[in-house]
Scaffold this active site. Sequence first.
Site, PDB file in Angstrom:
ATOM      1  N   HIS A 168     -23.775  37.323 -53.867  1.00  0.00           N
ATOM      2  CA  HIS A 168     -25.071  37.248 -52.815  1.00  0.00           C
ATOM      3  C   HIS A 168     -24.261  37.982 -51.415  1.00  0.00           C
ATOM      4  CE1 HIS A 168     -28.102  34.856 -54.964  1.00  0.00           C
ATOM      5  NE2 HIS A 168     -26.981  34.898 -55.734  1.00  0.00           N
ATOM      6  N   ASP A 188     -24.110  41.436 -43.537  1.00  0.00           N
ATOM      7  CA  ASP A 188     -24.803  40.577 -44.490  1.00  0.00           C
ATOM      8  C   ASP A 188     -25.028  41.138 -45.944  1.00  0.00           C
ATOM      9  OD1 ASP A 188     -26.386  38.629 -45.248  1.00  0.00           O
ATOM     10  OD2 ASP A 188     -27.630  38.601 -43.454  1.00  0.00           O
TER      11      ASP A 188
HETATM   12  P1  ADP Z   1     -28.551  33.723 -46.008  1.00  0.00           P
HETATM   13  O1  ADP Z   1     -28.500  33.798 -47.374  1.00  0.00           O
HETATM   14  O2  ADP Z   1     -27.107  34.394 -45.461  1.00  0.00           O
HETATM   15  O3  ADP Z   1     -28.906  32.356 -45.365  1.00  0.00           O
HETATM   16  P2  ADP Z   1     -30.927  35.552 -45.975  1.00  0.00           P
HETATM   17  O4  ADP Z   1     -31.657  36.203 -44.905  1.00  0.00           O
HETATM   18  O5  ADP Z   1     -30.604  36.344 -47.351  1.00  0.00           O
HETATM   19  O6  ADP Z   1     -29.577  34.963 -45.522  1.00  0.00           O
HETATM   20  O7  ADP Z   1     -31.700  34.066 -46.527  1.00  0.00           O
HETATM   21  C1  ADP Z   1     -32.199  33.252 -45.813  1.00  0.00           C
HETATM   22  C2  ADP Z   1     -33.556  32.560 -46.419  1.00  0.00           C
HETATM   23  O8  ADP Z   1     -33.508  31.226 -45.900  1.00  0.00           O
HETATM   24  C3  ADP Z   1     -34.742  33.316 -46.337  1.00  0.00           C
HETATM   25  O9  ADP Z   1     -35.662  33.177 -47.613  1.00  0.00           O
HETATM   26  C4  ADP Z   1     -35.340  32.561 -45.033  1.00  0.00           C
HETATM   27  O10 ADP Z   1     -36.950  32.682 -44.992  1.00  0.00           O
HETATM   28  C5  ADP Z   1     -34.806  31.182 -45.298  1.00  0.00           C
HETATM   29  N1  ADP Z   1     -34.592  30.414 -44.021  1.00  0.00           N
HETATM   30  C6  ADP Z   1     -33.747  30.768 -42.943  1.00  0.00           C
HETATM   31  N2  ADP Z   1     -33.876  30.123 -41.895  1.00  0.00           N
HETATM   32  C7  ADP Z   1     -34.861  29.111 -42.467  1.00  0.00           C
HETATM   33  C8  ADP Z   1     -35.668  28.050 -41.669  1.00  0.00           C
HETATM   34  N3  ADP Z   1     -35.320  27.790 -40.548  1.00  0.00           N
HETATM   35  N4  ADP Z   1     -36.359  27.414 -42.343  1.00  0.00           N
HETATM   36  C9  ADP Z   1     -36.715  27.590 -43.626  1.00  0.00           C
HETATM   37  N5  ADP Z   1     -36.191  28.647 -44.350  1.00  0.00           N
HETATM   38  C10 ADP Z   1     -35.134  29.385 -43.757  1.00  0.00           C
HETATM   39  O1  F6P Z   2     -26.640  33.798 -49.613  1.00  0.00           O
HETATM   40  C1  F6P Z   2     -25.565  33.420 -49.123  1.00  0.00           C
HETATM   41  C2  F6P Z   2     -25.265  31.875 -48.846  1.00  0.00           C
HETATM   42  O2  F6P Z   2     -24.151  31.659 -48.644  1.00  0.00           O
HETATM   43  C3  F6P Z   2     -25.410  31.170 -50.270  1.00  0.00           C
HETATM   44  O3  F6P Z   2     -24.391  31.572 -51.081  1.00  0.00           O
HETATM   45  C4  F6P Z   2     -25.756  29.723 -49.892  1.00  0.00           C
HETATM   46  O4  F6P Z   2     -26.337  29.036 -50.627  1.00  0.00           O
HETATM   47  C5  F6P Z   2     -26.512  30.064 -48.519  1.00  0.00           C
HETATM   48  O5  F6P Z   2     -26.115  31.139 -48.110  1.00  0.00           O
HETATM   49  C6  F6P Z   2     -26.447  28.838 -47.525  1.00  0.00           C
HETATM   50  O6  F6P Z   2     -25.383  28.320 -47.220  1.00  0.00           O
HETATM   51  P1  F6P Z   2     -24.953  26.857 -47.942  1.00  0.00           P
HETATM   52  O7  F6P Z   2     -25.054  26.752 -49.305  1.00  0.00           O
HETATM   53  O8  F6P Z   2     -23.537  26.891 -47.281  1.00  0.00           O
HETATM   54  O9  F6P Z   2     -25.742  25.789 -46.880  1.00  0.00           O
END
Ligand code: ADP
Ligand code: F6P
Length: 463
Positions: free
Chosen positions: A156, A364
């Site tokens: 990811h 990212d």
């Molecule tokens: P990462 O996997 O690094 O966290 P992404 O942008 O790919 O980044 O995915 C983040 C996901 O988590 C998105 O679906 C987003 O809507 C969700 N998310 C992020 N912040 C919040 C929050 N404060 N409350 C609920 N969902 C969240």
């Molecule tokens: O998508 C990236 C990612 O690192 C996932 O592998 C992971 O589940 C998510 O972000 C949130 O991080 P964590 O699982 O450490 O809370």
Amino acid sequence: MARLVVVANRVALPRERAGAAGGLAVALREALRRNGGLWFGWSGELSDQPSPTPQIVTAGKITYATLDLNAEDHRAYYLGYANSVLWPLFHYRLGLFEFKRDLFAGYLRVNAAFAAALAPLLRPDDVIWVHDYHLIPLAAELRKQGVQNRIGFFLHIPFPTTEVLTALPGHEQLVEALCAYDLIGFQTATDLRAFADYVVSEARGDMAADGTFMAFGRRGRAGAFPISIDTDEFARVAARAAGAPEMRRLGESLVGRALIIGVDRLDYSKGLPHRFEAFGQLMERWPEHRSRVTLMQVAPPTRGQVAQYRALRRELEGLAGHVNGKYAEFDWAPIRYLNRSFTRTTLAGFFRLARIGLVTPLRDGMNLVAKEYVAAQDPDDPGVLVLSRFAGAARELEAALIVNPFDIERMAEAMHHGLTMSLDERKARWSQMMEVLRRNTVVKWRENFLRALREDTAEKAAA
Ligand code: ADP
Ligand code: F6P
């Protein structure tokens, strides 16, 4: 139809009512929702003597099987090797990664324990799909347990260039373990190229144009499978959310001011300090936006036991306070900074209300927030996405305002451009992005990956 077995460190258990923050949890829930399957991983809990047998819960079509971790394994595997070694390194932050051999030993130990607990649950025709950097050695460990099923892997996060990856002591062992998978999926063609370069230049292996590779005595296939969202469903949720009480309250609190929104886990890869500085510059260079624009940054804390994450939290509190102290009026604060989670419906509604979505990570894998922001927009009055060139999503969402997040001045200009952009330009950019998102959904992502994994099986059987 063969059962899908998804394995990931993070499991979004049904009891978690608030939205699970993290692209992996969100995408896997979508991917399993329709056809069901087994989701195996860490329970998110610590216990002194974790049972080696998973706890099983079934909800709807999905069965969840989870294991607790003990404190030492949590330290070495999750906080240590996964999040203080691989995470910073794979996000190109060499200055932040801290290697120690015992962390790698803990990582291997937990992967072996996961494999031992998963193997007895498997049926011969299960398709196994392992996710993310926490579990790179899992296929090799499952093979040691006698598992013969096809095993695919999806990363990811970005795959770093050879120069960066070779800074990791033991990189050969890690990539050798990766090559034990039958199919390796990356987010973008750039990640795939970086892997191919490692195979050829470092491992002295071969990689063909169709992604078939031979390395460390193993044959497999690699490809780019950009992850996505359930576009139409998210758009529907956002449209419905528009009438919800939270949206009314947010709308009323803005009293006609434009909203700029950022939603990210509180992670140093997301470029939040740069973003706050750029917003401060917007206020400085275009005083006409003062009292007329509000930045709402939602940033739920994550991995708070890792020192770098605690330091980032302090830094952001300081920066938000600085910008607010400098520009706030008695009836307006420029930045609203919220360290909490929201449900997906509420987030979708927030996105729809925002004139600008700020997605400016320093690096990212994909970034689903960028895609969610676009899908949530009102087609008759869409907002503007300001997107970092270093998010995987920038390969697909070319009609966004693409920025280099290290260029603070340019980011401030992009915000100004977004705030003053004509409706025609907003619509044209949004339509282009929406077309891409309707073509590539999370369902397509799952189907494309699993088809590639199965095709390979058929080819091997025929050979
Ligand atoms: P990462 O996997 O690094 O966290 P992404 O942008 O790919 O980044 O995915 C983040 C996901 O988590 C998105 O679906 C987003 O809507 C969700 N998310 C992020 N912040 C919040 C929050 N404060 N409350 C609920 N969902 C969240
Ligand atoms: O998508 C990236 C990612 O690192 C996932 O592998 C992971 O589940 C998510 O972000 C949130 O991080 P964590 O699982 O450490 O809370």
